[in-house]
Design an enzyme around this catalytic site. Sequence first.
Site, PDB file in Angstrom:
ATOM      1  N   HIS A   1      69.471 -34.411  34.995  1.00 36.69           N
ATOM      2  CA  HIS A   1      69.839 -35.806  34.764  1.00 36.69           C
ATOM      3  C   HIS A   1      71.053 -35.847  33.830  1.00 36.69           C
ATOM      4  CE1 HIS A   1      69.318 -40.066  34.846  1.00 36.69           C
ATOM      5  NE2 HIS A   1      69.047 -40.163  33.560  1.00 36.69           N
TER       6      HIS A   1
ATOM      7  N   HIS B   1      77.922 -41.558  35.013  1.00 37.53           N
ATOM      8  CA  HIS B   1      76.539 -41.887  35.371  1.00 37.53           C
ATOM      9  C   HIS B   1      76.564 -43.037  36.374  1.00 37.53           C
ATOM     10  CE1 HIS B   1      72.389 -42.537  35.402  1.00 37.53           C
ATOM     11  NE2 HIS B   1      72.125 -42.664  34.120  1.00 37.53           N
TER      12      HIS B   1
END
Length: 420
Positions: free
Chosen positions: A310, A347
Amino acid sequence: MRCDDILASRVVITGLGAVSPIGIGKDKFWQGLLAGKSGIGRITYFDPTEYKAQIAAQVNDFEPTDFIDKKEAKRMDKYTQFAIAATRMAFEDANMDLSKEDKERIGVFIGTGIGGIKTMHDQYEVIFSKGPNRVSPFCVPMMIANMATGQTSITFGLQGPSNCPITACATGTNAIGDAMRVIQSGEADVMVAGGTEACISPLPVAGFASMKALCTDMNDNPQKASRPFDKNRSGFVMGEGAGIVVLESLEHALQRGAHIYAELAGYGATSDAYHITSPGPTAEQPARCFRNAVKNAGLQMEDIDYINAHGTSTQLNERIETLAIKKAFGDYAYKLSISSIKSMIGHLLGAAGGIECIATALTVENDIIPATINLETPDEELDLDYVPNVARKKVVRAAISDSLGFGGHNAAIVLKKFKE
């Protein structure tokens, strides 16, 4: 279990469609990753001068009419345009002739974290400047979060299961994992799955900065701003784009002679049940998510060679994610290769899991791991192998792509090399 039941229960990835800040299309995206290319720069969609965060990873070369009829494109928010473009590329990449397919057996699971925020912003401007009676009749269908799925289904005539998962930053991964289960259940032969996002807009940028989630100290050096696992990481950089994959039952893929990038073998999802933005401090639930995904794939933890992390470039995320990896894998964690492509593309929020699944599929197929760029100052608390700065050749038998979302959503998928 019959042979055809076994084939149907196996799910493979046959098409990849990427709209990213470092390139549109699978090939440009992959080449950018391997070159360590950064897609981050100063925001140009609005004047960011008064904003704490003035940088983002924009998709600057996107032209919706390359993929969508001009009239229809005007009736879609950009997040929907991204989804349809990525889906079209994914079908082309899969070499799938939809005229020969049973469209009642093809479904769409495309998620988004925020949805049509640009449309909302633009239409509020209309209210303030021209009054409520001038708001577009297309405002609501352009704005609502399910419309990327809805418009994709309409555009391609897909009448199978249709859904729009919304689990913040875990959205894309949940969409792909849930779509895998639809195929395994026998409800569909083919699923279009992934995530899309286009929220580089004043309100999200101001809101994320206000909660101290965004990088605000690198406005003058944007390409160095996203630095996952680096000691000096200071917040994520907002990105945009879409990552869509074509999933098929193995039986369906073999029947039509499809190219198979990887087998989508496992899926896990858990919840921290702890806090609206902060991950649980023990990291037990993301660790359990990893273990569940590997177990679901029928593998052992030692079968995993790579984790597409992530890795948001925030202090808390990397600390908790590293702890989760150690809890899940034990001493074997030190033999894993781990990297975050958010160092290059920022992101993508609800689209992150989709675009990262594409990167992971290409890693498994090509045995090349994209680097974590900007990893220059080691953090004493983070002592695993984060593949710093240079892409690495390594045989990858199986890999995890994980996503951890606000609200405590944890999701992980396992991709492995395809073998008949």
